[in-house]
Design an enzyme around this catalytic site. Structure first.
Site, short mmCIF file in Angstrom:
data_model
loop_
_atom_site.label_atom_id
_atom_site.label_comp_id
_atom_site.label_asym_id
_atom_site.label_seq_id
_atom_site.Cartn_x
_atom_site.Cartn_y
_atom_site.Cartn_z
N ASP A 31 15.27 -45.40 -5.48
CA ASP A 31 15.14 -44.40 -4.41
C ASP A 31 13.75 -43.79 -4.50
O ASP A 31 13.24 -43.55 -5.61
CB ASP A 31 16.22 -43.30 -4.59
CG ASP A 31 16.52 -42.57 -3.29
OD1 ASP A 31 15.59 -41.96 -2.73
OD2 ASP A 31 17.68 -42.59 -2.85
N GLY A 36 16.54 -38.29 -0.51
CA GLY A 36 17.53 -38.23 -1.59
C GLY A 36 17.11 -37.21 -2.65
O GLY A 36 16.02 -36.65 -2.58
N VAL A 57 11.47 -48.90 -1.58
CA VAL A 57 11.87 -50.30 -1.42
C VAL A 57 11.22 -50.96 -0.20
O VAL A 57 11.42 -52.16 0.03
CB VAL A 57 13.42 -50.47 -1.37
CG1 VAL A 57 14.03 -50.05 -2.69
CG2 VAL A 57 14.04 -49.73 -0.20
N ASN A 99 12.88 -56.91 1.68
CA ASN A 99 12.70 -56.90 0.22
C ASN A 99 14.03 -56.92 -0.52
O ASN A 99 14.18 -57.61 -1.54
CB ASN A 99 11.90 -55.66 -0.20
CG ASN A 99 10.46 -55.73 0.26
OD1 ASN A 99 9.91 -56.82 0.43
ND2 ASN A 99 9.84 -54.58 0.46
N ALA A 114 23.90 -51.41 4.65
CA ALA A 114 24.43 -50.21 5.31
C ALA A 114 23.83 -50.16 6.71
O ALA A 114 22.67 -49.82 6.89
CB ALA A 114 24.03 -48.96 4.52
N TYR A 145 15.22 -45.45 14.26
CA TYR A 145 16.38 -45.70 13.38
C TYR A 145 17.23 -46.84 13.95
O TYR A 145 17.54 -47.80 13.24
CB TYR A 145 17.19 -44.41 13.27
CG TYR A 145 18.37 -44.48 12.33
CD1 TYR A 145 18.19 -44.65 10.95
CD2 TYR A 145 19.68 -44.34 12.80
CE1 TYR A 145 19.27 -44.68 10.08
CE2 TYR A 145 20.76 -44.36 11.94
CZ TYR A 145 20.56 -44.54 10.58
OH TYR A 145 21.64 -44.57 9.73
N LYS A 149 17.71 -50.57 12.26
CA LYS A 149 19.00 -51.03 11.76
C LYS A 149 19.46 -52.29 12.49
O LYS A 149 20.10 -53.16 11.91
CB LYS A 149 20.05 -49.92 11.90
CG LYS A 149 19.85 -48.75 10.93
CD LYS A 149 20.13 -49.16 9.48
CE LYS A 149 20.15 -47.96 8.55
NZ LYS A 149 20.39 -48.34 7.14
N ARG A 186 22.10 -32.39 10.32
CA ARG A 186 23.20 -32.95 11.11
C ARG A 186 24.20 -31.85 11.46
O ARG A 186 24.14 -30.74 10.93
CB ARG A 186 23.89 -34.07 10.33
CG ARG A 186 23.08 -35.35 10.42
CD ARG A 186 23.70 -36.49 9.66
NE ARG A 186 23.31 -36.47 8.27
CZ ARG A 186 23.45 -37.50 7.44
NH1 ARG A 186 23.98 -38.62 7.86
NH2 ARG A 186 23.06 -37.42 6.19
N1 UDP Z 1 24.48 -31.20 17.01
C1 UDP Z 1 24.65 -29.90 17.45
N2 UDP Z 1 24.12 -28.89 16.70
C2 UDP Z 1 23.45 -29.09 15.54
C3 UDP Z 1 23.28 -30.42 15.09
C4 UDP Z 1 23.81 -31.44 15.85
O1 UDP Z 1 25.27 -29.66 18.50
O2 UDP Z 1 23.01 -28.10 14.94
C5 UDP Z 1 25.05 -32.27 17.82
C6 UDP Z 1 24.09 -33.42 18.12
O3 UDP Z 1 23.33 -33.14 19.28
C7 UDP Z 1 25.07 -34.57 18.32
C8 UDP Z 1 26.22 -34.24 17.36
O4 UDP Z 1 26.10 -32.85 17.08
O5 UDP Z 1 25.56 -34.57 19.64
C9 UDP Z 1 26.16 -35.00 16.06
O6 UDP Z 1 24.87 -34.88 15.56
P1 UDP Z 1 24.45 -35.39 14.12
O7 UDP Z 1 23.01 -35.01 13.95
O8 UDP Z 1 25.41 -34.89 13.12
O9 UDP Z 1 24.60 -36.96 14.13
P2 UDP Z 1 24.48 -38.11 15.23
O10 UDP Z 1 25.86 -38.53 15.48
O11 UDP Z 1 23.84 -37.59 16.48
O12 UDP Z 1 23.65 -39.13 14.56
#
Ligand code: UDP
Length: 316
Positions: A31, A36, A57, A99, A114, A145, A149, A186
């Site tokens: 990592d 992380g 990595v 890699n 993943a 992203y 992926k 998130r």
């Molecule tokens: N979201 C939100 N408030 C926050 C953070 C995220 O309303 O403070 C919403 C975001 O716009 C999305 C959902 O929650 O619609 C899930 O967001 P997250 O970043 O957890 O992951 P995602 O599924 O979008 O990758």
């Protein structure tokens, strides 16, 4: 038996390290600690079954000795993180996967990628089965992203088809639990942190967009079963219990018993309107389905967040 786990200091990677060690494996965690943290494996310090090497990595990987499995989990995974590190995110999904595949080839090891529900983008189909090709904006902010992926899946299948490498691909849907960073960005960490410190709870857009949240122990169990199976095609692992983000914010508010208000903020560009895994395949071939209900998973995560905040308060 020794497994190399890239991204092993991250939220999912560190739980995977624990799980493999519990199953009797030796684990080498690689990592670069961009997102992380060594705190995630502090409990393994001194274990003869665990080793950590700080390494990016996206650069060539050199591991002396035998390796029977390579699990490629390195990548920023929270939207604010991959917006902050767009080039690193593209590199770890492309060069990093190349890699990690090269390491698996050199060691004749099994390889597990993943991958993510982001491969489906802002889906036109719900729930999303593995057969759905997705609806992704390649040049939008999330493209760094999503496309990394998608490339990672493509190169993994190419190594499987052309080199005969023994590969697995898991498409991971929204997951939550202990070891998420308090300020990971998130939805769940934001809501829990905001509720705990009494800040307004930020719901983006009108909150009608949906997600389906899987507790981390269920997810790791599903991944291990996939690893043990003979399935080479992508396999969804996630919890099909779909909930709107507004309802989710209300659940967190009620759990923490906060009077903090919910405030609405602009919806980020290309934010998927719905997301729910079709887990028919995982049920059929892995005999797997999630067991931890949202209430229980939220309780456990809440406990972890409280401890984190308390230890931060002690330090300051
Ligand atoms: N979201 C939100 N408030 C926050 C953070 C995220 O309303 O403070 C919403 C975001 O716009 C999305 C959902 O929650 O619609 C899930 O967001 P997250 O970043 O957890 O992951 P995602 O599924 O979008 O990758």
């Amino acid at each position: 038996m020794r497994a190399v786990i890239t991204g092993g200091a991250g939220f999912l990677g560190s739980h995977l390290c624990d799980y493999f060690i519990a199953k009797g494996w030796d684990v080498l965690c690689l990592d670069n600690l961009v997102t992380g943290s060594e705190a995630n494996f502090a409990h393994l310090a001194g274990s003869p079954k665990f080793a950590f090497v700080r390494h990016d990595v996206s650069r060539h990987i050199e591991v002396p000795g035998s390796v029977e499995a390579v699990l490629h989990f390195a990548s920023p995974a929270s939207p604010p993180d991959y917006l902050k590190f767009p080039i690193q995110t593209l590199k770890v999904g492309s060069l990093g996967t190349h890699n990690a595949l090269g390491l698996a080839m050199a060691k004749k090891a099994k390889f597990l990628l993943a991958s993510t529900s982001e491969c489906y983008g802002d889906p036109d189909v719900s729930p999303q089965p593995e057969s759905y090709w997705g609806h992704v904006n390649p040049i939008g902010p999330r493209g760094v992203y999503d496309e990394a992926k998608r490339f990672a899946e493509a190169i993994t299948m190419a190594y499987h088809r052309y080199h005969g490498l023994d590969t697995r691909i898991v498409r991971i849907f929204n997951t939550y639990g202990p070891r998420m960073r308090l300020k990971d960005g998130r939805a769940l960490p934001n809501f829990l942190y905001q509720a705990l410190v009494g800040e307004p709870i930020t719901v983006y857009g009108d909150g009608k967009q949906t997600r389906s949240f899987c507790y981390v122990s269920d997810l790791i169990e599903g991944i291990y079963r996939l690893f043990e199976s003979n399935e080479h095609g992508p396999t969804n692992i996630g919890n099909p219990m779909e909930i709107t983000i507004l309802e989710f914010a209300e659940r967190v508010r009620a759990l923490v018993k906060t009077s903090a208000p919910i405030v609405f903020e602009p919806l980020p560009q290309d934010d998927p309107k719905q997301r729910c895994p079709d887990i028919t395949k995982a049920r059929r071939i892995l005999h797997w389905e999630p067991k931890v209900q949202l209430a229980e998973g939220l309780d456990r995560t809440y406990e972890f967040f409280k401890q984190q905040l308390a230890s931060k308060a002690q330090l300051s």
